[in-house]
Design a protein around this motif. Structure first.
Motif, PDB file in Angstrom:
ATOM      1  N   ARG A 156       3.472  10.014 -24.581  1.00  0.00           N
ATOM      2  CA  ARG A 156       2.554  10.433 -25.641  1.00  0.00           C
ATOM      3  C   ARG A 156       3.127  11.620 -26.421  1.00  0.00           C
ATOM      4  NH1 ARG A 156      -0.862   7.196 -28.108  1.00  0.00           N
ATOM      5  NH2 ARG A 156      -2.886   8.106 -28.601  1.00  0.00           N
ATOM      6  N   LEU A 157       3.698  12.580 -25.714  1.00  0.00           N
ATOM      7  CA  LEU A 157       4.309  13.717 -26.394  1.00  0.00           C
ATOM      8  C   LEU A 157       5.471  13.274 -27.266  1.00  0.00           C
ATOM      9  CD1 LEU A 157       4.359  16.331 -23.467  1.00  0.00           C
ATOM     10  CD2 LEU A 157       2.749  16.240 -25.381  1.00  0.00           C
ATOM     11  N   ILE A 195      -4.317  15.921 -29.183  1.00  0.00           N
ATOM     12  CA  ILE A 195      -3.757  14.566 -29.173  1.00  0.00           C
ATOM     13  C   ILE A 195      -4.660  13.682 -28.324  1.00  0.00           C
ATOM     14  CG2 ILE A 195      -1.761  13.160 -28.536  1.00  0.00           C
ATOM     15  CD1 ILE A 195      -0.054  15.698 -28.792  1.00  0.00           C
ATOM     16  N   LEU A 223       1.907  11.050 -20.100  1.00  0.00           N
ATOM     17  CA  LEU A 223       2.024  12.276 -20.882  1.00  0.00           C
ATOM     18  C   LEU A 223       3.338  12.349 -21.639  1.00  0.00           C
ATOM     19  CD1 LEU A 223       0.923  15.141 -21.568  1.00  0.00           C
ATOM     20  CD2 LEU A 223       2.055  15.944 -19.484  1.00  0.00           C
ATOM     21  N   LEU A 264      -3.427  16.746 -23.217  1.00  0.00           N
ATOM     22  CA  LEU A 264      -3.336  16.152 -24.547  1.00  0.00           C
ATOM     23  C   LEU A 264      -4.516  16.575 -25.416  1.00  0.00           C
ATOM     24  CD1 LEU A 264      -2.121  12.592 -23.534  1.00  0.00           C
ATOM     25  CD2 LEU A 264      -0.799  14.317 -24.773  1.00  0.00           C
TER      26      LEU A 264
END
Length: 506
Positions: free
Chosen positions: A309-310, A494, A306, A489
């Motif tokens: 990805r952020l 996302i 996570l 996400l």
């Protein structure tokens, strides 16, 4: 900034699910808001223990692995699993970090010191690992092994120290080597609050034999009036009153906890004082100590989840928790990566709090909720991540009434956060990281229930409170904590990270 809707990921630590009963402090609590959410919002029970999260089959979940899997979006082989594989395969007997040290001790006539939690709670340590360590030391003809036992009372029921110490002594007898040299409660040896006075008391027993002098382990147990967690430092002495197992120049110390966070304060303290005296240090698994302590087993990679990805999408998040769980929403959620992340803000909540959480089951939850609500009102923060620690931290006391009250404080905080999130146009995803307070009793010898403050294998609720007007599907099929990051996400618009094996639930 994002294609989806901003939100709040809210981890309710220790929020497990079980049928109502006399042991279930969560079900006994007055929780009108949580009850309302469970009845009206898309909800699923998620597996948070055993192989679903990277633990051995049937092993209770814990906060460390829970937050790592929530963040990774996939099961992460836990340190306990890696250690057990090293033992089961027979590789421990030829471990490249361990065997040269044992050979040196045998050649020089020096001693090995094993320091760690002696219980089978499988949260920080497993007492059964001592059996193989003693066998390997005996095969290398190490002259002496001194066991510095830390009693539990948190991960396992209070009052079980005698049974576990008896098991340790049986392992030593089986190997024909070793014995208990000191005994101390985890409240001293595994302090995580930064209170070095507690650590010092545990360290003095190991280094210099300072503590309550006893001639055998049973005497230490009989003298203790404070429970397993707060067993005062006791030192086993010989017939002449001399400590049987202080650390001497040229000895080696092996820390037997597989989890780092609670033992590292003691490990750093002992290393600082003993390494200059020629004492060698090892740890069973990889630690996050200031000192460089070689591990017998290196940890699994938990990255690429996570947080990564952020960061790749430039999505800002705010991480909020009390000190007890702050590392869990930062370091562990980020895959055990301590590197600063430019798109993250960290808010550690501190304040006046009694060491005995039975006295203040509310802890600092109002401050946590205020910080979450303030972050939720910000337009530049798509994701707020917070941990409400009360159910777990108070649950570990084994005190049913205090845990019931902690659950009620949590309910009120959740209501405040959900209302603020709705006003800000946010969804809220609530999830437990492992079970705890839904099982506050355990059968003792003879079947008599005794207070229990440990974790469980029960599933945890995962509840999505949609933003106003947000359409979401009902989750289908079985779920695990690995599904939480993909869900977050997806809600943010996302795609999940390539390494994630979990699936979006909503």
């Amino acid at each position: 900034m994002i294609a989806g809707t901003p939100g709040v990921l809210l981890v309710l630590d220790g929020w497990g699910h079980a049928e109502p009963g006399e042991a279930n402090a969560i079900a006994a609590a007055a929780t009108p808001w949580l009850d309302h959410l469970l009845e009206t919002c898309p909800t699923v029970l998620a597996d948070a223990s055993g192989t679903a999260v990277g633990l051995l089959p049937g092993t209770v979940g814990n906060s460390e692995i829970g937050h790592m899997v929530i963040g990774a979006g996939r099961p992460v082989p836990y340190d306990s699993v890696l250690v057990q594989e090293e033992i089961s395969s027979g590789r421990l007997g030829s471990n490249e970090a361990l065997t040269p040290v044992l050979a040196r001790l045998a050649a020089t006539g020096r001693s090995l010191h094993l320091i760690g939690l002696c219980s089978d709670g499988m949260i920080h340590a497993d007492v059964h690992h001592l059996q193989e360590l003693l066998r390997v030391a005996a095969r290398f003809s190490v002259p002496a092994v001194h066991i510095h036992a830390v009693t539990d009372g948190r991960d396992v029921a209070n009052g079980t120290a005698a049974a576990f110490l008896g098991l340790v002594e049986s392992y030593a007898a089986e190997a024909g080597l070793g014995g208990v040299a000191t005994v101390v409660g985890r409240g001293y040896a595994l302090d995580k609050s930064g209170d070095l006075r507690l650590t010092e008391q545990a360290a003095l027993a190991v280094m210099y034999g300072k503590g309550e002098a006893v001639t055998e382990v049973q005497e230490a147990l009989e003298l203790n009036q404070r429970g397993d967690e707060w067993m005062p430092p006791s030192v086993v002495t010989d017939a002449a009153g001399r400590p049987v197992g202080v650390v001497e120049e040229g000895d080696a110390v092996l820390f037997t906890n597989f989890r780092s966070d609670r033992i590292q304060q003691l490990a750093d303290h002992l290393h600082e004082h003993l390494a200059p005296r020629g004492v060698t240090f090892l740890s069973l698994a990889q630690y996050d100590t200031r000192a460089s302590i070689p591990p017998l087993v290196h940890r699994s990679d938990a990255g690429g989840g996570l947080a990564a990805r952020l960061a790749a999408h430039g999505v800002r998040s705010v991480r909020i928790a009390e000190a007890e769980k702050f590392e869990h929403v930062t370091y562990y959620l980020n895959g055990r990566d301590p590197s600063p992340v430019p798109v993250e803000e960290h808010v550690k909540i501190s304040g006046e709090a009694a060491p005995d959480y039975k006295v203040r089951p509310e802890m600092n939850i109002d401050k946590v909720a205020e910080a979450v609500n303030a972050a939720a009102r910000r337009d530049d923060v798509p994701l707020v991540v917070a941990n409400l620690a009360n159910i777990d931290v108070v649950g570990h006391t084994g005190h049913y009434e205090a845990t019931r009250q902690a659950t009620e404080h949590t309910d009120r905080a959740v209501e405040s956060i959900c209302r603020a999130a709705r006003a800000a146009g946010r969804w809220v995803l609530l999830v437990g990281d492992h079970g705890n307070a839904e099982k506050m009793l355990i059968a003792a010898d003879g079947g008599t229930p005794r207070p229990y403050g440990g974790h469980t294998t029960h599933p945890v609720p995962a509840v999505l409170v949609p933003a106003d007007g947000q359409e979401v599907r009902r989750p289908a099929g079985p779920a695990t904590l690995a599904d939480i990051a993909p869900s977050v996400l997806s809600l943010l618009g996302i795609d999940p990270a390539p390494r994630m094996t979990g699936r979006p639930l909503w």
